[in-house]
Scaffold this active site. Structure first.
Site, PDB file in Angstrom:
ATOM      1  N   HIS A 355       5.709  -6.282  -3.633  1.00 36.86           N
ATOM      2  CA  HIS A 355       5.923  -5.172  -2.690  1.00 36.86           C
ATOM      3  C   HIS A 355       5.615  -5.518  -1.238  1.00 36.86           C
ATOM      4  CE1 HIS A 355       6.560  -1.916  -5.677  1.00 36.86           C
ATOM      5  NE2 HIS A 355       5.789  -2.676  -6.427  1.00 36.86           N
ATOM      6  N   LYS A 546       3.816   7.770   7.717  1.00 37.09           N
ATOM      7  CA  LYS A 546       3.574   6.619   6.849  1.00 37.09           C
ATOM      8  C   LYS A 546       2.175   6.116   7.140  1.00 37.09           C
ATOM      9  CE  LYS A 546       7.226   4.741   8.906  1.00 37.09           C
ATOM     10  NZ  LYS A 546       8.127   4.162   7.910  1.00 37.09           N
ATOM     11  N   ARG A 547       1.665   5.169   6.319  1.00 40.65           N
ATOM     12  CA  ARG A 547       0.378   4.582   6.638  1.00 40.65           C
ATOM     13  C   ARG A 547       0.413   4.015   8.072  1.00 40.65           C
ATOM     14  NH1 ARG A 547      -3.603   3.998   2.461  1.00 40.65           N
ATOM     15  NH2 ARG A 547      -4.771   2.925   4.084  1.00 40.65           N
ATOM     16  N   LYS A 552       4.181  -1.483  11.227  1.00 38.60           N
ATOM     17  CA  LYS A 552       5.071  -0.316  11.198  1.00 38.60           C
ATOM     18  C   LYS A 552       5.342   0.219  12.615  1.00 38.60           C
ATOM     19  CE  LYS A 552       3.394   0.992   6.557  1.00 38.60           C
ATOM     20  NZ  LYS A 552       4.594   1.075   5.705  1.00 38.60           N
ATOM     21  N   THR A 654      10.318   3.929   1.544  1.00 40.23           N
ATOM     22  CA  THR A 654      10.880   4.981   0.688  1.00 40.23           C
ATOM     23  C   THR A 654      10.885   6.309   1.449  1.00 40.23           C
ATOM     24  OG1 THR A 654       8.702   5.185  -0.317  1.00 40.23           O
ATOM     25  CG2 THR A 654      10.380   3.977  -1.565  1.00 40.23           C
ATOM     26  N   LYS A 658      13.632   9.485   1.707  1.00 43.28           N
ATOM     27  CA  LYS A 658      13.304  10.915   1.585  1.00 43.28           C
ATOM     28  C   LYS A 658      13.783  11.678   2.818  1.00 43.28           C
ATOM     29  CE  LYS A 658       9.353   9.374  -0.976  1.00 43.28           C
ATOM     30  NZ  LYS A 658       7.972   8.855  -0.857  1.00 43.28           N
TER      31      LYS A 658
HETATM   32  C1  26V Z   1      -2.774  -4.001  -1.416  1.00 42.53           C
HETATM   33  C2  26V Z   1      -4.082  -3.687  -1.592  1.00 42.53           C
HETATM   34  C3  26V Z   1      -5.071  -4.694  -1.299  1.00 42.53           C
HETATM   35  C4  26V Z   1      -6.421  -4.378  -1.863  1.00 42.53           C
HETATM   36  C5  26V Z   1      -6.816  -2.976  -1.610  1.00 42.53           C
HETATM   37  C6  26V Z   1      -5.851  -2.007  -2.209  1.00 42.53           C
HETATM   38  C7  26V Z   1      -4.440  -2.416  -2.024  1.00 42.53           C
HETATM   39  C8  26V Z   1      -3.462  -1.506  -2.284  1.00 42.53           C
HETATM   40  C9  26V Z   1      -2.146  -1.836  -2.113  1.00 42.53           C
HETATM   41  C10 26V Z   1      -1.790  -3.080  -1.665  1.00 42.53           C
HETATM   42  C11 26V Z   1      -0.377  -3.479  -1.497  1.00 42.53           C
HETATM   43  C12 26V Z   1       0.392  -2.450  -0.823  1.00 42.53           C
HETATM   44  C13 26V Z   1       1.824  -2.846  -0.846  1.00 42.53           C
HETATM   45  C14 26V Z   1       2.718  -1.670  -0.595  1.00 42.53           C
HETATM   46  O1  26V Z   1       2.339  -0.522  -0.682  1.00 42.53           O
HETATM   47  N1  26V Z   1       3.935  -1.993  -0.303  1.00 42.53           N
HETATM   48  C15 26V Z   1       4.934  -0.989  -0.062  1.00 42.53           C
HETATM   49  O2  26V Z   1       5.649  -0.792  -1.264  1.00 42.53           O
HETATM   50  C16 26V Z   1       6.653   0.181  -1.134  1.00 42.53           C
HETATM   51  C17 26V Z   1       7.241   0.387  -2.493  1.00 42.53           C
HETATM   52  O3  26V Z   1       7.911  -0.758  -2.901  1.00 42.53           O
HETATM   53  C18 26V Z   1       7.667  -0.254  -0.100  1.00 42.53           C
HETATM   54  O4  26V Z   1       8.609   0.772   0.041  1.00 42.53           O
HETATM   55  C19 26V Z   1       6.989  -0.524   1.236  1.00 42.53           C
HETATM   56  O5  26V Z   1       7.909  -1.058   2.149  1.00 42.53           O
HETATM   57  C20 26V Z   1       5.850  -1.492   1.031  1.00 42.53           C
HETATM   58  O6  26V Z   1       5.100  -1.645   2.229  1.00 42.53           O
END
Ligand code: 26V
Length: 810
Positions: A355, A546-547, A552, A654, A658
């Site tokens: 992701h 978004k975050r 971003k 995503t 939406k």
């Molecule tokens: C990494 C970590 C690192 C440790 C702490 C908790 C944590 C939680 C999540 C992540 C990875 C986040 C990756 C993510 O959210 N990617 C997003 O995924 C979406 C669904 O595929 C995509 O639409 C977004 O572009 C992408 O940023």
């Protein structure tokens, strides 16, 4: 057994639950109590559907897919359950009896916010589609006691509050008293005395994983899917010991050391939390899930030899990647498999979605930590790596660099296990989440693996569920679509394509614009409630939600806002299209720059919103506590969707889908799924600007010099000087010096200055289009009409066919 099938039944069941379950006099029930009682009545029907679905799958020994994810951003369940069960009318009648509306009731439900952002919400959309398509399927995750933190704003700054969503219990979970598994940690491994003998793991600690199910109803089907979440519970002997020793304080402490595993969601995205507790969480839920999968398999089949024929396990990013080693351990250590057979089964069972391309977000765990927490798994990973590198060496003999890059363990400095490499080696399919992203995976971070196994790499462009993001969030537009197209779009979003010709109908355009206006008024009311700001609901609603993250580029949006502010002051008599710029999003608690951006948005808003010279022509608002329920109000009320990440950084997005689905036009870079959205809606109906991925790369290589751009563009210079010198922070003039220095002197890592001019020009094109209300409506309709491919049903249909090989129940 009660089986409410008519309005009177649901009303009767609600009255019964008020008395028997909630424990109130029905005549005096308040909204939260009515919500509880109606939910209980609805729950009974979910329960029956669950039991029937499980029986069918058991009897047919169905091949099932298991979606392992650290995060599920579910949001509220009440409205979704009513819609899928077709109980909206009945529930309205039950509420009516207590002088309440469904909206009154629904607003009282806390979000299940068991996720950070895109990855977690995608998992929730996928569950909805798996249930709706009738796939034999389970989601597996953690039952966090505390989900994503709640955000409030104090003095312009983000403040985080614990999200105790389970404080009053939830009617939507089914504790499965009989279902639990031991998960072990630490200790040491007794190596076999003889070669070919068995290793014995002697763990130091054990915790129980207890199952809690959430039933995921399908739409237009009585089949359901299951989200099974694990809670960590200290083993019974801990309680017994406490009871006998009498040292209750110490005993509570020990108990907590076990149970803290499922307490809190890591409120981070994109920067790995290299903390031991996170590794324990990952192993905890992955081990419990795989034990549960094997138990279900063995209840239907004589052995695990055919596991890969009956089971597909999907890794949602690398967070459950330890599952590759865990399945090997269970097969070899506990079920008597020889290594080679176990590996074949494992590798055919797993698949993996990446992701993010951001190198800093790729998970690695130090070998020392893994040795301490999961010594047997570390051995297994070393063995997998040994076999794998031996194979790879046959492909490129004498290329040590190739092997070093492929290795599951990075050397040079502290040794670390690379979870993405483990996921790839252990999976038969690996996918990215948009065309661009999947191409970049193969060309960049995973190129060595793609050389070895080109056939393993594929693309599955993300999608969103039209039930929540259109039918539920936007009843005004949904009703119009029902009248125009019929109701089939809920289950076949390609039906929206038939809207293409409706853009030519002036009566449709008017009805469409009316729905949008009503949604903007609803959003304006929400903004007034949550921020105290009054905004003009006829102004252009420009939305970035978004975050908060540097890639971003919320800061680029702010640069546009300040540019516009300066221009309005400069030319007060020009015709300015009134705009309301709306931001929402959370910053990771430890991410200083992201928090500064939130503060800057507030500081800039405070100046502009109160400058009488600007009047109604420009407003800046920050909606606090962005999450699923806030998004359900924002998406339908947006005119313009800001998708302005540096090309090559946003895997898919995503929110972009939406917003377009709800009739917003996108202003965006050629990044992630924006590219495919542009192809679907047509170039005339999207505002694309900025550098493309290869151009960003080329400029980086050539030596990008943001200072030159600053010197060359007086508008840009004025904006950066104003922010940097404290025009928006007069009480602390240096507050944003660091933010600006990172652009001018720190290399502007995300190329804000490089895209600034193109962005400002694109915004001018937006204004011009918006002034022609008819042209805008046509484009907005073309956006809705083009969203068929971005249904999660399409995405999940593709996963089911091309990766999981699971079929809908007959
Ligand atoms: C990494 C970590 C690192 C440790 C702490 C908790 C944590 C939680 C999540 C992540 C990875 C986040 C990756 C993510 O959210 N990617 C997003 O995924 C979406 C669904 O595929 C995509 O639409 C977004 O572009 C992408 O940023």
């Amino acid at each position: 057994m009660t089986n409410p099938t008519s309005a009177t039944d649901l009303v009767a069941a609600t009255e019964r639950h008020l008395l028997d379950t909630v424990g109130v006099e029905p005549a005096h029930a308040a909204a939260p109590e009515v919500l509880q009682a109606v939910s209980q009545a609805v729950r009974e029907q979910l329960s029956q559907r669950w039991v029937r679905t499980q029986a069918i799958d058991r009897e047919s020994k169905a091949r099932r897919v298991y979606y392992l994810s650290m995060e599920f951003l579910i949001g509220r369940t009440f409205g979704n359950a009513l819609a899928s069960l077709g109980l909206q009318g009945d529930a309205a009648a039950a509420a009516e009896k207590h002088a309440k509306t469904l909206e009154d009731l629904a607003a009282g439900e806390p979000d299940a916010a068991l996720g950070n952002g895109g990855l977690g919400r995608l998992a929730a959309c996928f569950l909805d589609s798996m249930a709706t398509l009738g796939l034999p399927s389970f989601g597996y995750g953690i039952r966090y006691e505390y989900g994503m933190f709640a955000q409030s704003i104090q003095g312009g700054r983000q403040v985080e509050h614990p999200d105790s969503w389970l404080e009053n219990g939830t009617p939507w979970e089914f504790p499965r008293a009989g279902i639990g598994y031991p998960v072990r940690f630490g200790g040491w491994v007794e190596q076999p005395a003889l070669p070919g003998g068995k290793a014995q793991w002697r763990p130091a600690a054990e915790v129980n994983a207890k199952a809690y199910d959430m039933v995921i109803p399908g739409h237009g089907t009585d089949k359901v899917s299951t989200l099974r979440l694990w809670k960590a519970v200290a083993p019974a002997h801990i309680d017994l010991h406490a009871f006998n020793s009498g040292d209750y304080a110490r005993a509570a402490e020990v108990k907590n050391e076990f149970e803290n595993i499922s307490w809190v969601l890591y409120p981070n995205d994109s920067t790995p939390a290299g903390r031991e507790l996170r590794l324990r969480q990952e192993y905890f839920f992955t081990s419990a899930s795989i034990q549960d999968i094997l138990a279900r398999h063995l209840a239907e089949h004589p052995s695990l030899a055919n596991l890969h024929e009956k089971v597909a396990i999907h890794l949602n990013d690398t967070h459950p990647a330890i599952g590759v080693a865990e399945l090997m351990r269970l097969l070899v250590d506990e079920h008597g498999f020889v290594w080679g057979d176990a590996w074949k089964v494992t590798q055919q069972t797993f698949s993996y979605t990446n992701h993010t391309l951001m190198p800093e977000a790729l998970e690695t765990w130090s070998v020392d930590l893994m040795h301490h927490v999961l010594p047997r798994h570390l051995d297994i990973i070393f063995r997998i790596n040994h076999d794998f590198l031996e194979f790879a060496a046959t492909k490129r003999p004498n290329d040590m660099d190739f092997l070093r890059r492929l290795s599951l363990v990075s050397e040079g400095g502290e040794k670390r296990v690379r979870m993405a490499n483990l996921s790839i080696v252990g999976s038969h399919k690996i996918n990215g989440v948009s065309k661009l992203h999947s191409d970049l995976l193969v060309e960049t971070i995973f190129s060595d693996f793609a050389h070895l196994w080109p056939e393993r790499f594929t693309n599955m462009t993300n999608g969103v569920t039209p039930r929540r993001w259109l039918a539920q969030a936007n009843p005004k537009l949904a009703t119009l679509l029902d009248q125009t197209l019929g109701t089939a779009w809920r289950l076949d979003l390609d039906e929206l394509g038939r809207l293409k010709t409706e853009g030519d109908s002036s009566s449709f355009r008017i009805a469409f614009a009316e729905a949008k206006q009503a949604n903007k008024s609803r959003l304006a009311a929400m903004i007034a409630r949550s921020t105290g700001l009054k905004v003009d609901p006829t102004s252009l609603f420009d939305v970035q939600v978004k975050r908060i993250h540097e890639y971003k580029r919320q800061l680029l949006n702010v640069l546009h806002v300040v540019t516009r502010y300066h221009a309005i002051l400069d030319q007060p008599n020009a015709e300015w299209q009134p705009r309301t710029v709306i931001f929402a999003g959370k910053a990771a608690s430890s991410y200083f720059m992201a928090k500064q951006i939130i503060r800057l948005i507030h500081d800039v808003g405070a100046v502009i919103n109160n400058d009488r010279r600007v009047g109604d022509r420009l407003k800046v608002v920050f909606v606090p506590n962005y999450g699923v329920s806030v998004a359900e109000v924002i998406m339908p009320g947006a005119d313009l969707s800001e998708q302005i990440s540096t090309a090559g950084t946003e895997a898919s997005g995503t929110g972009n889908m939406k917003l377009a689905l709800n009739g917003a036009l996108t202003i965006g870079t050629l990044d992630g799924a924006n590219i495919e959205i542009g192809q679907a809606v047509g170039d005339d109906n999207i505002f694309i600007f900025g550098l493309r991925t290869p151009e960003v790369e080329a400029q980086r290589r050539a030596g990008y010099q943001p200072m030159r751009l600053y010197e060359a563009d007086p508008r840009l210079k004025a904006v950066l000087d104003a922010i940097g010198s404290g025009v928006f922070s007069p009480d602390e003039r240096d507050r944003y010096r660091g933010l600006i220095d990172a652009l001018l002197w720190g290399g502007d890592h995300y190329f804000l200055l490089a895209d600034y001019d193109a962005y400002i020009q694109a915004q001018a094109r937006v204004d011009a289009r918006f002034r022609d209300r008819d042209a805008w409506a046509r484009s907005a309709i073309a956006n809705v009409a083009g969203m068929g491919p971005f249904s999660a049903d399409r995405t999940i249909g593709q996963y089911a066919k091309e990766i999981w090989h699971v079929e809908p129940r007959p």
